[in-house]
Design an enzyme around this catalytic site. Structure first.
Site: not given
Ligand SMILES: [Zn+2]
Length: 326
Positions: A195, A248
């Site tokens: 992420k 992501k």
């Molecule tokens: Zn968070």
């Protein structure tokens, strides 16, 4: 060599031939629809930076879940806005919070729909960071204990999959152990493994009211410049027992998706994030792009890069478009 020996256009001559040689495709079964649950009743308020995405009270979340299921979308991911916030985000594991109530109601109304629970603390803490603070730093190991409580409370409420998005070190092992100890051996973990600290999360932070009150998330989310480090995160999550690996955001990181796909034999998910959605919506509303074409092309490119699962705010539209085409 004669000029006319190699003619790739032979395979593009007609729609039927193109159908025969197409390498990748997009299916409604690839999609996950994210929802934002709030307190109250009969609430359905559009999120300004996410056109056609709503804050939903539990009753309306159930209606949306039914619609999603009837369209053939296999799963939803549940995010929530709590009724109270504190320093440690304790409403995140409150069994009476909107998220937990929505999970119970959805599981009862549409038992076949897969429920994915987002596990993080930023929507639940007064400071908006993803964990417990020590000074101005997020205390990794103290946060793990809190995340375990969130995961177990969501599993108790009906989540089939737990999706930790916090980026603390060691969280997958801790969550796995906590779920197993509580008797949830069959609740899977979809890890937000890779992420990035991305500008594309802007609209989501409006939607989830989770912008940090000071500083930013670069102390725990990944530097967009790095790909070798992404492979390190991947190795750790594989070793700790993640069932699904997520990258992501999606579109700026398709090279990472491809690297992950080539290395592992577990399912790969991408999160087509709020900023990616908002840009398409804004351009479409201005008449600058063909929304349907751009969305289908974008999601197909995620499949081509190696994603098995696409979490996207476009899911309902895409399901309808794919239905029209069949
Ligand atoms: Zn968070």
């Amino acid at each position: 060599m004669k000029l006319n020996t190699l003619r790739p256009r032979r395979l593009r001559q007609s729609s039927a031939i193109r159908d025969m040689v197409r390498e990748n495709s997009l299916s409604v079964k690839d999609l996950v629809y994210p929802i934002f649950v709030v307190a109250g009743e009969n609430v359905k308020e559009e999120i300004p930076s996410l056109p056609n995405v709503y804050h939903l009270s539990v009753d309306n979340a159930v209606k949306t879940a039914k619609e999603v299921y009837e369209l053939g979308i296999p799963a939803i991911e549940v995010f929530g806005l709590p009724e109270y916030k504190d320093e440690i985000g304790s409403s995140a594991w409150d069994l009476n919070s909107p998220v937990q109530r929505a999970m119970r109601a959805i599981k009862e109304a549409v038992p076949q729909l897969v429920i994915i629970g987002d596990v993080c603390l930023c929507q639940y803490t007064t400071h908006g960071h993803c964990g417990q603070l020590c000074g101005h730093e997020v205390d990794n190991d103290a946060t793990l204990k809190l995340l375990a409580k969130v995961a177990v409370s969501q599993a108790k409420s009906g989540a089939d999959i737990i999706a930790p998005s916090d980026m603390m070190d060691g969280r997958i092992a801790v969550l796995r152990e906590a779920l197993d100890e509580a008797g949830f051996q069959n609740v899977a973990i979809m890890s937000y493994t890779i992420k990035y600290a991305s500008g594309y999360y802007g609209p989501f932070r409006d939607a989830a009211d989770s912008a940090p009150q000071f500083g930013d998330r670069r102390g725990y989310q990944m530097d967009p410049a790095n790909s070798r480090e992404a492979m390190k995160e991947l190795e750790l999550d594989l070793a700790e027992g993640a069932d699904y690996i997520m990258v992501k955001p999606a579109l700026c990181y398709l090279d990472i998706v491809r690297q992950v796909r080539d290395r592992i034999n577990r399912p790969v998910a991408v999160y087509n994030v709020s900023g990616e959605y908002a840009m398409v919506k804004a351009a479409a509303q201005n008449g600058w792009i063909d929304e349907k074409r751009i969305v289908l092309e974008s999601l197909l490119s995620m499949k081509r890069a190696g994603a098995d699962i696409i979490i996207t705010y476009h899911a309902i539209d895409v399901a309808k478009w794919l239905k029209e085409e069949n």
